[in-house]
Enzyme design. Structure first.
Site, PDB file in Angstrom:
ATOM      1  CG  ASN A   1      20.295  39.843  98.784  1.00 52.66           C
ATOM      2  OD1 ASN A   1      19.786  38.810  98.373  1.00 52.66           O
ATOM      3  ND2 ASN A   1      21.603  39.976  98.946  1.00 52.66           N
TER       4      ASN A   1
ATOM      5  NE  ARG B   1      21.869  38.791  95.561  1.00 48.77           N
ATOM      6  CZ  ARG B   1      22.775  39.771  95.571  1.00 48.77           C
ATOM      7  NH1 ARG B   1      22.476  40.963  95.107  1.00 48.77           N
ATOM      8  NH2 ARG B   1      23.967  39.572  96.052  1.00 48.77           N
TER       9      ARG B   1
END
Length: 95
Positions: A42, A24
């Site tokens: 997520n 990320r």
């Protein structure tokens, strides 16, 4: 404005080993370098959902980066959806 410069929204679901490996953060840095806004978050099933808005050519470059094999972790596949931008997103965040 050419088609490549029009604003668009990219939603990409990234499958593989992409949680807990810096994916990320890496995605956020790529998106910010391209001048995109959005998020990388997520999902409970182990995927990462990437939402990015900005110029079509910049979103295409982000999508290519997601598929490049250069990210942290291991990307098995990326499913994409293109749609009209909502225009309400500020910055690029990790969720």
């Amino acid at each position: 404005m050419s088609d490549k410069q029009e604003a668009i929204r990219l939603t990409a679901w990234v499958h593989g080993t992409v949680q807990g490996v810096g994916f990320r953060w890496w995605t956020r840095s790529k998106a910010l370098a391209l001048g995109l806004v959005g998020s990388a978050g997520n999902l409970p099933d182990g995927r990462v959902e990437v939402v990015a808005e900005g110029r079509r050519d910049h979103c295409e470059r982000l999508l290519a980066a997601l598929r490049s094999g250069e990210s942290p972790g291991r990307v098995d596949k990326v499913i994409e959806r293109w749609s009209a931008p909502k225009g309400s997103i500020v910055g690029f965040v990790e969720r």
